[in-house]
Design an enzyme around this catalytic site. Structure first.
Site, PDB file in Angstrom:
ATOM      1  N   GLU A 123     -10.448   3.355   2.600  1.00 42.98           N
ATOM      2  CA  GLU A 123     -10.630   3.745   1.194  1.00 42.98           C
ATOM      3  C   GLU A 123     -11.835   3.060   0.574  1.00 42.98           C
ATOM      4  OE1 GLU A 123      -7.775   0.211   0.953  1.00 42.98           O
ATOM      5  OE2 GLU A 123      -8.122   1.906   2.286  1.00 42.98           O
ATOM      6  N   HIS A 144      -0.648   0.411   8.740  1.00 40.75           N
ATOM      7  CA  HIS A 144       0.507   0.612   7.867  1.00 40.75           C
ATOM      8  C   HIS A 144       1.756   0.976   8.676  1.00 40.75           C
ATOM      9  CE1 HIS A 144      -2.658   1.212   4.698  1.00 40.75           C
ATOM     10  NE2 HIS A 144      -1.820   0.403   4.068  1.00 40.75           N
ATOM     11  N   ASP A 153      -2.051   2.198  -0.301  1.00 36.03           N
ATOM     12  CA  ASP A 153      -3.081   1.360  -0.936  1.00 36.03           C
ATOM     13  C   ASP A 153      -4.337   2.121  -1.333  1.00 36.03           C
ATOM     14  OD1 ASP A 153      -4.047   1.877   1.579  1.00 36.03           O
ATOM     15  OD2 ASP A 153      -4.258  -0.219   2.184  1.00 36.03           O
ATOM     16  N   GLU A 243       4.825   1.211  -1.219  1.00 32.29           N
ATOM     17  CA  GLU A 243       4.536   0.381  -0.056  1.00 32.29           C
ATOM     18  C   GLU A 243       5.377  -0.896  -0.099  1.00 32.29           C
ATOM     19  OE1 GLU A 243       0.594  -1.678   2.000  1.00 32.29           O
ATOM     20  OE2 GLU A 243       0.362   0.127   0.772  1.00 32.29           O
TER      21      GLU A 243
END
Length: 258
Positions: A123, A144, A153, A243
């Site tokens: 990202e 993840h 995220d 998350e």
């Protein structure tokens, strides 16, 4: 706003090597001990302030974000992270939101020069304006699901935005590996450049942008990222909260099995 001065912060970040050309092109090379970056809880915290300082320095005209060694970012170490307590995860959530907004608060054009695999925190690159890659660059969201937690995220927001909703969801859910050519075909990468010419090309583009009137280049970055700003502002906190819930469940499972 407090304005940063390059001399006061350029040596402040142990995992970022900062150099700036006379025209204001700032190169940010992420690293660990001069080699490829090992991402951990300490770098997670450090990069919040790194991008804040860069965005607060009015003398930066263009920012090039790159890595060191043979990868942009492909190794993560749990050191410095506390995913499994409310206070510990609160810190991760706050930093996770802030780092993305601080990248967007860099109000000058940004170029990613991806020197190799991007297996985590892609990202960061997707919030820049121009993405160059080498033939060795691949993209994946790996850690993840390896840790058993939700990819909340920012990858969850930006990949569907960049490559399309169905492709983006498939990329995340299957831990798909995108090679550089596929990434270029799908609109993630602008150019594929041999490794030995990657930074040369990045600086060539950057110097062309730096030659624009300062307000023109700055306001163009702002104009081009308004949609991304809304996307991150609306969704990042929620994704990181999800998350955190999944991390709590993993912690419970570990405790019950221990």
């Amino acid at each position: 706003m407090i304005v940063s001065n390059f001399e006061t912060y350029k040596n402040s970040f142990p995992n970022a090597r900062l150099t700036r050309s006379p025209s204001g092109v700032l190169e940010v090379a992420l690293h660990t001990d001069g080699g490829k970056l090992v991402f951990n809880g300490h770098t997670h915290e450090q990069f919040v302030e790194l991008f804040h300082q860069i965005g607060s320095d009015a003398e930066n005209r263009v920012v090039i974000l790159t890595g060191s060694g043979d990868a942009f970012m492909d190794v993560i170490n749990p050191e410095g992270f506390d995913f499994f307590s409310p206070r510990g995860y609160d810190k991760i959530l706050r930093e996770g939101k802030k780092v993305l907004m601080n990248i967007l608060d860099i109000e000058v054009p940004m170029i990613s020069a991806l020197n190799g695999p991007v297996l985590l925190h892609s990202e960061y690159a997707l919030l820049t304006d121009i993405i160059l890659a080498t033939p060795e660059t691949v993209f994946q969201d790996k850690p993840h699901f390896d840790f058993g937690i939700v990819p909340g995220d920012g990858v969850n927001l930006l990949w569907p935005e960049v490559i399309g909703s169905i492709r983006g969801r498939h990329f995340i859910l299957t831990r798909q590996v995108l090679d550089a050519q596929t990434a270029k075909d799908w609109g993630v990468v602008n150019e594929i450049v041999p490794a030995d010419g990657l930074l040369v090309r990045a600086h060539e583009i950057a110097e062309g942008i730096a030659a624009l009137p300062p307000l023109t280049s700055r306001y163009t970055r702002i104009a081009l990222t308004q949609k991304l700003r809304r996307l991150i502002d609306e969704g990042a906190g929620y994704g990181l909260a999800l998350e955190g819930i999944s991390a709590a469940d993993v912690a419970r499972s570990i405790a019950s099995n221990g």
